[in-house]
Design a protein around this motif. Sequence first.
Motif, PDB file in Angstrom:
ATOM      1  N   ASP A 109     150.081  99.004  58.605  1.00 59.68           N
ATOM      2  CA  ASP A 109     149.082  97.933  58.546  1.00 59.68           C
ATOM      3  C   ASP A 109     149.667  96.754  57.774  1.00 59.68           C
ATOM      4  O   ASP A 109     150.021  96.884  56.602  1.00 59.68           O
ATOM      5  N   MET A 110     149.753  95.603  58.409  1.00 56.15           N
ATOM      6  CA  MET A 110     150.397  94.438  57.803  1.00 56.15           C
ATOM      7  C   MET A 110     149.405  93.423  57.240  1.00 56.15           C
ATOM      8  O   MET A 110     149.812  92.381  56.736  1.00 56.15           O
ATOM      9  N   ARG A 111     148.118  93.716  57.315  1.00 55.26           N
ATOM     10  CA  ARG A 111     147.155  92.743  56.792  1.00 55.26           C
ATOM     11  C   ARG A 111     147.195  92.724  55.263  1.00 55.26           C
ATOM     12  O   ARG A 111     147.634  93.678  54.623  1.00 55.26           O
ATOM     13  N   ARG A 112     146.708  91.643  54.666  1.00 55.63           N
ATOM     14  CA  ARG A 112     146.652  91.525  53.215  1.00 55.63           C
ATOM     15  C   ARG A 112     145.739  92.599  52.638  1.00 55.63           C
ATOM     16  O   ARG A 112     144.682  92.913  53.184  1.00 55.63           O
ATOM     17  N   MET A 113     146.157  93.176  51.515  1.00 56.47           N
ATOM     18  CA  MET A 113     145.303  94.104  50.782  1.00 56.47           C
ATOM     19  C   MET A 113     145.542  93.883  49.293  1.00 56.47           C
ATOM     20  O   MET A 113     146.679  93.898  48.820  1.00 56.47           O
ATOM     21  N   ASP A 114     144.458  93.627  48.570  1.00 61.64           N
ATOM     22  CA  ASP A 114     144.533  93.377  47.132  1.00 61.64           C
ATOM     23  C   ASP A 114     143.700  94.414  46.400  1.00 61.64           C
ATOM     24  O   ASP A 114     142.577  94.734  46.811  1.00 61.64           O
ATOM     25  N   LEU A 115     144.252  94.918  45.293  1.00 59.67           N
ATOM     26  CA  LEU A 115     143.547  95.877  44.447  1.00 59.67           C
ATOM     27  C   LEU A 115     143.281  95.250  43.087  1.00 59.67           C
ATOM     28  O   LEU A 115     144.218  94.874  42.376  1.00 59.67           O
ATOM     29  N   ILE A 116     142.000  95.129  42.728  1.00 58.41           N
ATOM     30  CA  ILE A 116     141.593  94.718  41.387  1.00 58.41           C
ATOM     31  C   ILE A 116     141.321  95.999  40.606  1.00 58.41           C
ATOM     32  O   ILE A 116     140.437  96.776  40.967  1.00 58.41           O
ATOM     33  N   SER A 128     141.522  98.809  27.947  1.00 60.10           N
ATOM     34  CA  SER A 128     142.711  98.348  27.220  1.00 60.10           C
ATOM     35  C   SER A 128     143.965  98.978  27.810  1.00 60.10           C
ATOM     36  O   SER A 128     143.897  99.788  28.742  1.00 60.10           O
ATOM     37  N   GLU A 129     145.111  98.618  27.265  1.00 61.99           N
ATOM     38  CA  GLU A 129     146.383  99.125  27.781  1.00 61.99           C
ATOM     39  C   GLU A 129     146.432 100.649  27.793  1.00 61.99           C
ATOM     40  O   GLU A 129     147.032 101.247  28.694  1.00 61.99           O
ATOM     41  N   GLU A 130     145.812 101.282  26.802  1.00 65.23           N
ATOM     42  CA  GLU A 130     145.850 102.742  26.704  1.00 65.23           C
ATOM     43  C   GLU A 130     145.105 103.430  27.845  1.00 65.23           C
ATOM     44  O   GLU A 130     145.250 104.635  28.058  1.00 65.23           O
ATOM     45  N   ASP A 131     144.314 102.662  28.584  1.00 65.63           N
ATOM     46  CA  ASP A 131     143.504 103.232  29.662  1.00 65.63           C
ATOM     47  C   ASP A 131     144.124 103.038  31.045  1.00 65.63           C
ATOM     48  O   ASP A 131     143.587 103.527  32.040  1.00 65.63           O
ATOM     49  N   LEU A 132     145.241 102.337  31.117  1.00 70.25           N
ATOM     50  CA  LEU A 132     145.896 102.093  32.401  1.00 70.25           C
ATOM     51  C   LEU A 132     146.702 103.309  32.856  1.00 70.25           C
ATOM     52  O   LEU A 132     147.279 104.025  32.038  1.00 70.25           O
ATOM     53  N   PHE A 133     146.765 103.520  34.137  1.00 71.91           N
ATOM     54  CA  PHE A 133     147.598 104.576  34.711  1.00 71.91           C
ATOM     55  C   PHE A 133     147.949 104.202  36.148  1.00 71.91           C
ATOM     56  O   PHE A 133     147.309 103.346  36.755  1.00 71.91           O
ATOM     57  N   TRP A 134     148.991 104.811  36.664  1.00 72.08           N
ATOM     58  CA  TRP A 134     149.500 104.594  38.029  1.00 72.08           C
ATOM     59  C   TRP A 134     150.015 103.172  38.257  1.00 72.08           C
ATOM     60  O   TRP A 134     150.334 102.795  39.390  1.00 72.08           O
ATOM     61  N   VAL A 135     150.116 102.383  37.210  1.00 75.18           N
ATOM     62  CA  VAL A 135     150.505 100.984  37.388  1.00 75.18           C
ATOM     63  C   VAL A 135     151.929 100.863  37.921  1.00 75.18           C
ATOM     64  O   VAL A 135     152.196 100.062  38.833  1.00 75.18           O
ATOM     65  N   GLU A 136     152.842 101.647  37.374  1.00 73.25           N
ATOM     66  CA  GLU A 136     154.233 101.564  37.823  1.00 73.25           C
ATOM     67  C   GLU A 136     154.350 101.900  39.311  1.00 73.25           C
ATOM     68  O   GLU A 136     155.043 101.209  40.063  1.00 73.25           O
ATOM     69  N   GLU A 137     153.659 102.945  39.736  1.00 78.27           N
ATOM     70  CA  GLU A 137     153.702 103.330  41.148  1.00 78.27           C
ATOM     71  C   GLU A 137     153.104 102.240  42.035  1.00 78.27           C
ATOM     72  O   GLU A 137     153.666 101.888  43.084  1.00 78.27           O
ATOM     73  N   LEU A 138     151.976 101.687  41.617  1.00 82.94           N
ATOM     74  CA  LEU A 138     151.318 100.656  42.417  1.00 82.94           C
ATOM     75  C   LEU A 138     152.135  99.368  42.450  1.00 82.94           C
ATOM     76  O   LEU A 138     152.201  98.685  43.483  1.00 82.94           O
ATOM     77  N   GLN A 139     152.771  99.032  41.337  1.00 80.39           N
ATOM     78  CA  GLN A 139     153.632  97.848  41.318  1.00 80.39           C
ATOM     79  C   GLN A 139     154.833  98.038  42.235  1.00 80.39           C
ATOM     80  O   GLN A 139     155.270  97.093  42.906  1.00 80.39           O
ATOM     81  N   LYS A 140     155.353  99.247  42.272  1.00 84.76           N
ATOM     82  CA  LYS A 140     156.474  99.539  43.169  1.00 84.76           C
ATOM     83  C   LYS A 140     156.047  99.363  44.623  1.00 84.76           C
ATOM     84  O   LYS A 140     156.792  98.811  45.446  1.00 84.76           O
ATOM     85  N   LEU A 141     154.838  99.807  44.945  1.00 80.83           N
ATOM     86  CA  LEU A 141     154.321  99.621  46.301  1.00 80.83           C
ATOM     87  C   LEU A 141     154.220  98.140  46.649  1.00 80.83           C
ATOM     88  O   LEU A 141     154.535  97.726  47.770  1.00 80.83           O
ATOM     89  N   SER A 142     153.778  97.334  45.680  1.00 81.94           N
ATOM     90  CA  SER A 142     153.628  95.902  45.942  1.00 81.94           C
ATOM     91  C   SER A 142     154.981  95.227  46.147  1.00 81.94           C
ATOM     92  O   SER A 142     155.089  94.242  46.885  1.00 81.94           O
ATOM     93  N   THR A 143     156.018  95.764  45.507  1.00 80.13           N
ATOM     94  CA  THR A 143     157.368  95.233  45.703  1.00 80.13           C
ATOM     95  C   THR A 143     157.909  95.610  47.076  1.00 80.13           C
ATOM     96  O   THR A 143     158.536  94.797  47.764  1.00 80.13           O
ATOM     97  N   GLN A 144     157.638  96.836  47.479  1.00 80.66           N
ATOM     98  CA  GLN A 144     158.128  97.325  48.771  1.00 80.66           C
ATOM     99  C   GLN A 144     157.336  96.770  49.946  1.00 80.66           C
ATOM    100  O   GLN A 144     157.861  96.671  51.058  1.00 80.66           O
ATOM    101  N   HIS A 145     156.073  96.424  49.693  1.00 81.40           N
ATOM    102  CA  HIS A 145     155.183  95.961  50.766  1.00 81.40           C
ATOM    103  C   HIS A 145     154.511  94.661  50.321  1.00 81.40           C
ATOM    104  O   HIS A 145     153.473  94.694  49.646  1.00 81.40           O
ATOM    105  N   GLN A 183     152.547  92.679  51.574  1.00 77.95           N
ATOM    106  CA  GLN A 183     151.148  92.461  51.948  1.00 77.95           C
ATOM    107  C   GLN A 183     150.171  93.065  50.942  1.00 77.95           C
ATOM    108  O   GLN A 183     148.969  92.794  50.990  1.00 77.95           O
ATOM    109  N   PHE A 184     150.692  93.878  50.013  1.00 77.22           N
ATOM    110  CA  PHE A 184     149.843  94.502  48.992  1.00 77.22           C
ATOM    111  C   PHE A 184     150.086  93.865  47.629  1.00 77.22           C
ATOM    112  O   PHE A 184     151.229  93.671  47.217  1.00 77.22           O
ATOM    113  N   SER A 185     148.989  93.557  46.921  1.00 79.42           N
ATOM    114  CA  SER A 185     149.088  92.987  45.576  1.00 79.42           C
ATOM    115  C   SER A 185     148.182  93.756  44.621  1.00 79.42           C
ATOM    116  O   SER A 185     147.052  94.116  44.972  1.00 79.42           O
TER     117      SER A 185
END
Length: 238
Positions: A137-144, A149-166, A168-170
Amino acid sequence: MPVPSFTTTCLSNCVIARDIYEFRLRKPKGFSFKAGQFVLFDVPLLENPTDIQTRAFSIASAPREEELLFVAKMKKGGRASRWIAESLQEGSTVRMQGSFGVFTLKPENAKEYLFIATSTGVAPFRGQIIDALQSGDMRRMDLIFGVRSEEDLFWVEELQKLSTQHPQFSLHCSLSVGSSAWTGHRGRVQTVTKSAVPDAAMRQVYICGSPAMTMEMKKMCMEVWKIDRKDLHVEGYI
């Protein structure tokens, strides 16, 4: 029609953020699901393992992934929280029913995707985004993705990697109480979404998180942005 039931094995269980556990299960033979669906786990009372109640958890995996991934926010004294934190470990037997739910992508809708999540509400979106990307799927997809706080974030590295590879995803992470070192978005998802995704009103929107957030975000989408009901998909959790 009887509900499909499965017995499987826990492959791993660990803390990945403040009060957040991630656990992986072996995918049982014959089990199938669509990205965004959920299962019901048999959750025993630790003091009396024969006392079983079911609890719903969104599947965070994409259907093509080999394992089933789940994430849970701990609730003090909660039956499922205690089971996950005190009992569930590698090798544990897990019984579940499913899959269930209609909180799935609507690829026949030509509009671009907007996903809005707080905390573990991001679980179904991980699977949906990966599934859409794997399907070409090549359409735009954005995840908010909003947390406190920072201590509550998770999966960010994986999701950022996806945005680099694809391209259309931000990914747009926002903290409601971030430290002075935080350089990303600040504020609740209700206030950040429109600035992060200016054409939000033109998207098909998927919202998952706390009941308060989902209700407020749904109202904003319908009353302020005038998003058609068929383009709005909401799932809350307790």
